[in-house]
Write an enzyme that holds these catalytic residues in place. Structure first.
Site, PDB file in Angstrom:
ATOM      1  CG  HIS A  19      41.795  45.670  40.190  1.00  0.00           C
ATOM      2  ND1 HIS A  19      42.420  46.890  41.243  1.00  0.00           N
ATOM      3  CD2 HIS A  19      41.642  46.447  39.234  1.00  0.00           C
ATOM      4  CE1 HIS A  19      42.211  47.897  40.398  1.00  0.00           C
ATOM      5  NE2 HIS A  19      41.808  47.804  39.268  1.00  0.00           N
ATOM      6  CD  GLU A  20      40.539  44.496  35.997  1.00  0.00           C
ATOM      7  OE1 GLU A  20      39.796  45.443  35.469  1.00  0.00           O
ATOM      8  OE2 GLU A  20      41.881  44.891  36.110  1.00  0.00           O
ATOM      9  CG  HIS A  52      37.034  48.400  37.420  1.00  0.00           C
ATOM     10  ND1 HIS A  52      36.958  49.476  37.978  1.00  0.00           N
ATOM     11  CD2 HIS A  52      38.340  47.827  37.302  1.00  0.00           C
ATOM     12  CE1 HIS A  52      38.008  50.233  38.214  1.00  0.00           C
ATOM     13  NE2 HIS A  52      38.962  49.031  37.656  1.00  0.00           N
TER      14      HIS A  52
END
Length: 675
Positions: A468-469, A472
């Protein structure tokens, strides 16, 4: 005294020289940088020439560069490597920055110049990105009070100064509550069910504190395994209560007053600007546009998912009653029995998966997947300064081997780091007048540390968090716009989670898992039988998890979409707001709001729904990849363009250009098993 924060960084790729920066450098650097920024704004205002895009909009965009750099370093350290001195400084610096920001936003001469350019925009022959920048700048001024009278502007200044102090206090209280609590257990019989790696970590924590036995904390790598594996129900209850009453105790860190004050100040600010609520103000500048759209979105999803959530909890209740004679399942029982049923239903446990997810291998897996999708590579740089020994720094190279970005990773909990996981930047991308500035991005997580015998092994949830990170981070690294304020993750908030949630899909794909999921002792690639279990279990508890996520969005909208001045009790207000989403009995003495940093100390006030909103986008986007191939070059090239474009194009236009159509809920409903 030479202040490194005010010098050009004579370092590889102008990276931050962390080892040269001392805490006492920050305040004088901020004071000087604010004066520099004030001078740049004054120069725009006193320019005798007619306002143009270049002498007004572009000049504003490029102003405050030094101040922005110092702010980024300071506030990133305050999140990831703070101490009492930095926290006290934050209480001084935040109001200074708030005041300076308002001096810009409420400057009538500056706004008059911006408005002149805006009113003449159709005659200026601007390219689409210039037009987007002009519109965003104009909108940011009008939304922050540029059209108000002087009395109203003064009121906005006072509110913002008060808000900056109160949100800092909220965050510091939440961090203190997390750091101050620990539970020492001397009797090993109370720890039955806990895996060996959890016991080893708890033993190491006790030794670090010079205590006997085992120590558990409220940091997720310590807290979550107890909730998942501890047979001792009272132990689970004790930790649950400590975790769930952060900021809600009768001590100096109580956040109830801060919660009400933040909500009230934001309402007051919105009212002065002409909006009914803070949610009306925020959502006007989102894909959703208004609170009613968000409420309808959340309630529709709740209607679809709640029967599945009720079914999930009923299954656990039946199991707990049959196995252990438990008449009333409680919130501190959920993770424990969910894991038990998962083991029986799918023969799958986190303990079985963890050996295949060594942190370093998973990180390399993210790199390999990014290479296959976008042609980029990662090379560790040990000559680049970092703020803590746990941090690693990588240089990111494009498909031609040219420098693309710097990537910092910081994975383990410590006292100076706030809870959770996030991506941030130390420098953002821009390309003005041919001067290409490449980004420096960072991801910060709180994963289980390695022990003397075992490397850092991730739970499957932690693998998802890392992907997820990393999504980003890719959004930041791939940025290729002209202007910094439209670059990378500088997009509408309900679009920003698309790349991050999109990347989570690769955790479930055999073709991707086989690239990095290898047993840390034997080197064996994760067997297909275990991948099948992961896939089969991917919808497990999805009803419960969806309702839980929706509850956070609904609570957020309750605080900011109504009048908090009528709130006489924070706990009663929260409990009332959460009634439609309750799947377990309310536990007296616990509260979410007082530690809900996303909406009271982060950027998600009125915007927490965006996680689910973006899930619709990510499920629809990944369905396109599944249709064509999860590493399909043609589809990946389209997605790469979406990442590169940042906020320079309206997000719905960007999405339609990538997908060929508007997003549909169908893929999310299918993935969740709600069809």
């Amino acid at each position: 005294m030479e202040n490194p924060l005010l010098q050009d960084f004579n370092t590889p790729h102008e990276s931050v020289p962390f080892s040269q920066i001392k805490t006492e450098h920050f305040l004088p650097a901020f004071e000087i940088a604010i004066k520099m920024s004030q001078k740049e704004i004054e120069d725009i205002c006193i320019n005798p020439a007619e306002p143009t895009f270049e002498n007004t909009i572009l000049a504003l965009e490029t102003s405050g560069e030094k101040l922005g750099k110092i702010s980024t370093i300071f506030f990133n350290l305050n999140s990831a490597e703070t101490n009492e001195e930095i926290q006290n400084l934050a209480k001084t610096i935040s109001p200074m920055l708030s005041s300076h920001g308002n001096d810009i936003m409420l400057n009538p001469v500056l706004f008059k110049r911006i408005k002149t350019v805006y009113d003449n925009r159709n005659a200026l022959n601007l390219n689409p990105e210039q037009m987007r920048l002009l519109e965003r700048k104009y909108k940011s001024f009008t939304r922050n009070g540029a059209n108000l009278n002087e009395a109203q502007k003064d009121e906005i200044r006072k509110i913002d100064a008060e808000l900056s102090k109160t949100t800092v206090n909220f965050g510091q209280n939440a961090l203190a509550e997390t750091n101050n609590y620990f539970l020492q257990i001397k009797d090993e019989s109370k720890l039955k069910g806990l895996p060996s790696y959890v016991l080893a970590e708890a033993k190491a924590e006790a030794e670090n504190r010079k205590l006997e036995g085992w120590v558990f904390t409220l940091h997720i790598p310590s807290y979550l395994p107890v909730m998942t594996y501890a047979d001792n129900r009272e132990l689970r209850r004790e930790l649950f209560m400590a975790y769930s009453n952060k900021g809600f105790q009768a001590n100096e860190y109580n956040n109830e007053a801060n919660v009400q004050k933040i909500a009230e100040l934001r309402l007051k600010r919105a009212n002065i600007l002409g909006y009914n609520t803070h949610a009306d103000f925020v959502l006007e500048d989102r894909m959703a546009k208004d609170p009613q759209t968000v409420k309808t979105f959340l309630n529709d999803l709740l209607t679809q998912s709640k029967p599945f959530g009720v079914r999930d909890v009923k299954m656990l209740e039946d199991y707990a009653k049959a196995k252990d004679g438990i008449k009333q399942l409680e919130r501190w029982d959920h993770a424990y029995y969910a894991e038990k049923v998962k083991m029986e239903k799918y023969s799958l446990s986190q303990d079985e998966l963890k050996p295949y997810f060594e942190l370093d291998k998973v990180v390399q897996g993210t790199f390999e997947i990014a290479k296959r999708l976008f042609g980029i590579t990662f090379v560790e740089r040990k000559d680049i300064d970092k703020y803590h020994e746990d941090v690693k720094v990588y240089e990111v190279l494009d498909e031609k081997g040219q420098h693309l970005a710097l990537y910092y990773t910081d994975f383990h909990p410590r006292a100076g780091k706030r809870a959770g996981a996030w991506m941030t930047s130390y420098r953002e991308q821009s390309n003005i007048n041919g001067k290409q500035v490449r980004p420096h991005v960072s991801i910060v997580c709180n994963f289980t540390k390695p022990t003397a015998d075992t490397p850092a092994l991730l739970t499957f949830d932690e693998v998802e968090t890392l992907f997820h990170e990393f999504g980003h981070a890719l959004h930041g690294m791939m940025a290729n716009t002209t202007y910094e304020s439209l670059s990378g993750t500088n997009v509408l908030y309900d679009f920003v989670e698309l790349p991050s949630q999109f990347m989570e899909n690769y955790c479930y794909e055999p073709e991707a898992l086989k690239l990095f999921a290898q047993h840390y002792q034997t080197g064996e690639t994760i067997p297909q039988s275990l991948i099948d279990k992961v896939k089969n279990a991917s919808n497990y508890m999805e009803g419960y998890q969806t309702v839980r996520q929706l509850s956070f969005g609904i609570l957020d909208q309750a605080w900011y979409g109504s009048n908090p001045l009528k709130v006489t009790s924070v706990s009663e207000f929260e409990n009332q707001a959460m009634v439609p989403t309750n799947l377990y009995p309310v536990v007296e003495g616990t509260l979410m709001s007082t530690s809900f940093s996303h909406i009271f100390n982060g950027g998600y006030s009125s915007g927490y729904y965006s996680y689910k909103w973006s899930e619709v986008l990510d499920a629809d986007a990944f369905a396109y990849f599944q249709e064509k191939g999860i590493f399909n070059k043609e589809v990946a090239a389209k997605f790469k363009k979406l990442l590169q474009s940042g906020g320079s194009v309206d997000p719905m236009e960007l999405y339609i250009e990538f997908r060929g159509q508007k997003p549909s809920n169908d893929a999310l409903m299918k993935r969740a098993g709600f069809n």
